[in-house]
Design an enzyme around this catalytic site. Structure first.
Site, PDB file in Angstrom:
ATOM      1  N   HIS A 200      38.615 -43.239 -31.622  1.00 35.94           N
ATOM      2  CA  HIS A 200      38.987 -42.558 -30.381  1.00 35.94           C
ATOM      3  C   HIS A 200      38.674 -43.492 -29.217  1.00 35.94           C
ATOM      4  O   HIS A 200      37.780 -44.327 -29.306  1.00 35.94           O
ATOM      5  CB  HIS A 200      38.188 -41.257 -30.249  1.00 35.94           C
ATOM      6  CG  HIS A 200      38.557 -40.444 -29.050  1.00 35.94           C
ATOM      7  ND1 HIS A 200      38.011 -40.673 -27.796  1.00 35.94           N
ATOM      8  CD2 HIS A 200      39.417 -39.409 -28.903  1.00 35.94           C
ATOM      9  CE1 HIS A 200      38.526 -39.813 -26.934  1.00 35.94           C
ATOM     10  NE2 HIS A 200      39.386 -39.042 -27.572  1.00 35.94           N
ATOM     11  N   ASP A 331      43.989 -32.432 -29.185  1.00 38.92           N
ATOM     12  CA  ASP A 331      43.047 -32.939 -28.188  1.00 38.92           C
ATOM     13  C   ASP A 331      42.428 -31.811 -27.371  1.00 38.92           C
ATOM     14  O   ASP A 331      42.090 -31.980 -26.208  1.00 38.92           O
ATOM     15  CB  ASP A 331      43.715 -33.951 -27.253  1.00 38.92           C
ATOM     16  CG  ASP A 331      42.717 -34.950 -26.662  1.00 38.92           C
ATOM     17  OD1 ASP A 331      41.524 -34.871 -26.999  1.00 38.92           O
ATOM     18  OD2 ASP A 331      43.136 -35.791 -25.851  1.00 38.92           O
TER      19      ASP A 331
END
Length: 373
Positions: A200, A331
């Site tokens: 990420h 997300d």
């Protein structure tokens, strides 16, 4: 019968001469747009029952937000792992969320403090939401990455004892990427355990921030222009791609051919650069890598749709990457779950392909099964 809608209105207007002031191009464009909308609606209805596994779904705790100076995010739902989150999942049709700690996690915390913090966060998930809502939550481990050996051990513990599915890292670790020799113990352990590493984005180092993003107009700092530019608007997406390309060129996947890496945000911009990257890097790595440069994207990388519900970007990703290596993600809580599932239900792909993206590829990679309703 369906309501007349824009297409029917245009047809009637043209027949009556009312549309005489519209160009033929304008009429055709509006009709095509309406036909596309109708088709999307039909596909969405067809796929209302599509199951979903969300592969990039973020959480935090008050303690973690204090550590990382992120208390301004308390109202987002980051730390809520109960009814509010489950309700949003049910509304969107998300069957399972795979939880991961908000960037930068604990990867900047040194020594035993970082090791203990990571352990507490991982155990909190096991004893909290994963126990309270069986089957609805899975997790990627949070690791004390300042200590790669301890990270490898914590990854193995979470996988073997708690059923975690891999781990998630957040951008550059101090001043090192994962291709640095220090992280060999973690890469080797992930490969041996047959679990992926999700890369990420993370915050840029201070030096990088100052050189690339620092705004020279201090009167605008109340709008945090430079900070946003350095992270979600642009910077950290490019950094993830840089890290991935470094891992290929430095031979990480020649040393660990079975290691699997996940990246989100529809490939972090890689699809746009894919053809040029492959063309240029192939010229200079032919003699230094075991396989053609392009092949590593197809053997060692997976991509998620997190926070990018844009069909044109999905089409571009699928132009270069097999549908067998793309997974759904939202997300959350930084993106609305229902917006993302509604979008994907309307995407014009064969049902088989959509099932692969929405849940089957995650099942295959992560060794899980959707809970039976």
């Amino acid at each position: 019968m369906k309501p007349m809608g824009r297409r029917g209105l245009l047809t009637a207007a043209t027949a009556l001469g009312i549309g005489a002031g519209l160009s033929t191009h304008a009429i055709v464009s509006a009709v095509n747009e309406d036909e596309t909308s109708d088709k999307t609606s039909d596909i969405s209805l067809r796929d209302q029952d599509l199951p979903f596994i969300g592969t990039e779904e973020t959480f935090s705790t008050h303690e973690l937000m204090v550590l990382n100076d992120r208390l301004f995010l308390e109202d987002t739902g980051l730390a809520e792992l109960g009814p509010r989150r489950i309700g949003a999942m049910d509304e969107a049709g998300i069957n399972v969320q795979i939880l991961s700690a908000h960037t930068p996690g604990v990867q900047n915390v040194k020594g035993q403090k970082g090791i203990d913090f990571a352990y507490r966060l991982n155990k909190m998930l096991v004893d909290g939401p994963m126990a309270t809502y069986p089957g609805r939550f899975k997790a990627f481990a949070t690791l004390p990455l300042q200590n790669p050996e301890a990270s490898a051990d914590e990854l193995e513990r979470t996988v073997r004892e708690d059923g975690f599915l891999g781990c998630l890292t957040n951008g550059i670790i101090g001043k090192k990427f994962l291709d640095h020799p220090d992280f060999e113990p973690l890469l080797a352990r992930a490969e041996a355990l047959d679990v992926p590493i999700y890369i990420h984005p993370g915050l840029p180092p201070d030096e990088v921030f100052e050189i690339y993003y620092s705004n020279m107009r201090p009167e605008y700092q109340k709008e945090f222009q430079d900070q946003v530019l350095s992270i979600s608007a642009y910077g950290w997406h490019q950094e993830v791609v840089t890290q991935c390309l470094r891992m290929i060129t430095s031979g990480v996947f020649d040393r660990h051919p079975k290691l699997q890496i996940i990246i989100g945000h529809m490939g972090e911009g890689l699809p746009f650069f894919y053809k040029r990257v492959v063309e240029k890097m192939s010229e200079v790595t032919e003699k230094s890598l075991d396989k053609p440069f392009e092949q590593y994207f197809h053997d060692n990388f997976w991509f998620t749709t997190s926070a990018f519900p844009q069909t044109e970007l999905l089409d571009l990703l699928l132009k270069y990457i097999s549908v067998d290596r793309v997974m759904f993600a939202t997300d959350y809580p930084f993106a609305n779950m229902k917006t993302q599932t509604d979008w994907f239900r309307g995407v014009d792909l064969p049902r088989e392909a959509k099932e692969k993206i929405s849940f089957r590829n995650a099942e295959k990679l992560l060794g899980i099964k959707l809970p039976v309703k």
